[in-house]
Design an enzyme around this catalytic site. Structure first.
Site, PDB file in Angstrom:
ATOM      1  CG  PHE A 133      -1.849   1.208   1.217  1.00  6.88           C
ATOM      2  CD1 PHE A 133      -2.980   1.220   0.410  1.00  6.88           C
ATOM      3  CD2 PHE A 133      -1.572   2.334   1.991  1.00  6.88           C
ATOM      4  CE1 PHE A 133      -3.824   2.331   0.381  1.00  6.88           C
ATOM      5  CE2 PHE A 133      -2.415   3.439   1.967  1.00  6.88           C
ATOM      6  CZ  PHE A 133      -3.544   3.435   1.158  1.00  6.88           C
ATOM      7  CG  ASP A 218       5.473   3.745   1.725  1.00  6.23           C
ATOM      8  OD1 ASP A 218       5.485   4.329   2.834  1.00  6.23           O
ATOM      9  OD2 ASP A 218       4.459   3.671   1.008  1.00  6.23           O
ATOM     10  CE  LYS A 247      -0.942   5.394   7.970  1.00  6.21           C
ATOM     11  NZ  LYS A 247      -0.618   5.058   6.582  1.00  6.21           N
TER      12      LYS A 247
END
Ligand SMILES: *Cc1c(COP(=O)(O)O)cnc(C)c1O
Length: 388
Positions: A133, A218, A247
């Site tokens: 993702f 990532d 995040k």
């Protein structure tokens, strides 16, 4: 009308209607609009690093918003410089930083850096992992290996080839001298908190070195202390060419970062990329407060306590525990994660039904031993309720 009904009426249905309306928080505790208290063991998807209303975050953000809230990139400001310098110090490798506002935007920057590299070197395709993702905007979505969220929005501008995550042989076969870049999460988050086998990231680094493809890590979910290290790739002993963050970096304020190491940090020329809000002073002040207050020793001891506690639970619905640091999934023997999430909610804990058979547990990095013990003491009863 209830807040839930009004939400449903006013919003597009892409999220459905969430099960709890939160009103406020303090540390690991949150309260819903009806005054019910919960222990937050999901932390806004591994994002509220310092928990809720941490005094240092409140002070940093309040001070900054009262000083200057926005400059745009027509003008620079000190918090963005301090934050970029601090990240580079923690990374301990020569690099250059670009600030965005979210994870997907950090990956868009990485994608565009890679496109520039591909054009310069005459390379034509990307490699990414199945079930990976990387975000919802078109560039990041094209790299996302989940057909259910990807396929209906194609075709995409660049050929992306997907390989099974954790399989170094498949990666080696897929990456040729024509490959621009390999995008990988050091542990797959949305796929179910799935760490790769030992040595996978080292193998990815070797494969990229021998073919000239860029390695893009990532770390949007895995960085900023989540695994007990500032960055997961540091634990893997590998430096990527490009790193993306978001995040946990802002502790709840929106910020993303794309960092290029060595030559990859020099690919953008003036005018190649930009963001009006990226590197916003308030978001940077929040991130600086996060970096000053995350305690890696605490994360390590808390995660050891949580993990060993979960591993010692004997319950027919609990098959195992996987993940790293304060970023775990309890793997179920049956697809009952939705039931676990709702039983946990009734018992006063917020967790996340991530996959039908995996429940994500990612509390704030300030979670206390007492809070962990309370969760561990209740989890068997939550599982039993969910198994009914
Ligand atoms: C959450 C996430 C993203 C997307 O971040 P947004 O801020 O939601 O755009 C990208 N990659 C990974 C690994 C993530 O966990």
């Amino acid at each position: 009308m209830s807040l839930y009904k009004r939400f449903e009426t006013a919003f597009m249905p892409n999220y459905g209607v969430p099960p709890v309306a939160l009103a406020r928080g303090e540390g690991t505790r949150v309260w819903d609009v009806d005054g019910n208290e919960y222990l937050d063991f999901i932390g806004g998807i591994a994002t509220s690093s310092l928990g809720h209303a941490h005094p240092a975050l409140v002070e940093a953000v309040s001070k900054q918003v009262a000083t200057i809230a926005h400059t745009s990139n027509l003008f620079l400001h000190e918090p963005e410089v301090l934050l970029a310098e601090k990240l580079l110090t923690l990374l301990n490798a020569p690099g250059k930083v670009f600030f965005a506002n979210s994870g997907t935007e950090a990956n868009e920057a990485a994608y565009k850096l890679a496109v520039k590299y591909g054009k310069r070197e005459g390379r034509s395709y990307f490699v990414a992992a199945e079930n990976g993702f990387h975000g919802r905007t078109i560039g990041a979505l094209s790299l996302t290996g989940k057909p259910s969220i990807r396929d209906q929005f194609g075709p995409f501008p660049i050929d992306v080839r997907f390989v099974p995550y954790g399989d170094a042989t498949a990666l080696k076969e897929a990456v040729t001298g024509d490959c621009i870049a390999v995008f990988l999460e050091p542990t797959q988050g949305e796929a179910g908190v799935v760490p790769p086998p030992e040595g996978y990231f080292e193998a990815a680094r070797e494969i990229c070195d021998s073919t000239g493809a860029l390695l893009v890590a990532d770390e949007i979910q895995s960085a900023i202390g989540r695994t007990g290290h500032w960055f997961a790739h540091q634990a893997d002993g590998v430096t990527p060419d490009i790193l993306t963050l978001a995040k946990g970096l802002g502790g709840g304020l929106p910020i993303g970062a794309c960092i290029g190491f060595g030559d990859a940090g020099k690919l953008f020329a003036k005018g190649d990329h930009g963001s009006t809000f990226g590197g916003n002073p308030v978001a940077c002040a929040a991130a600086l407060a996060v970096l000053d207050n995350v305690d890696l020793d605490h994360v390590r001891s808390a995660s050891a306590r949580l993990r060993s506690g979960l591993e010692s639970i004997r319950h027919p619905l609990l098959k195992g525990v996987r993940g790293r640091g304060l970023w775990l999934a309890t793997v179920l023997s049956e697809p009952r994660s939705a039931e676990v999430q709702s039983a946990a909610q009734s018992a006063g804990f917020l967790v996340n039904a991530l996959q039908p058979d995996a429940v994500r547990i990612a509390p704030p990095l300030v979670v206390t031993a007492e809070e962990i013990d309370k969760f561990l003491a209740t989890y068997p009863a939550i599982l039993s309720e969910a198994a009914k």
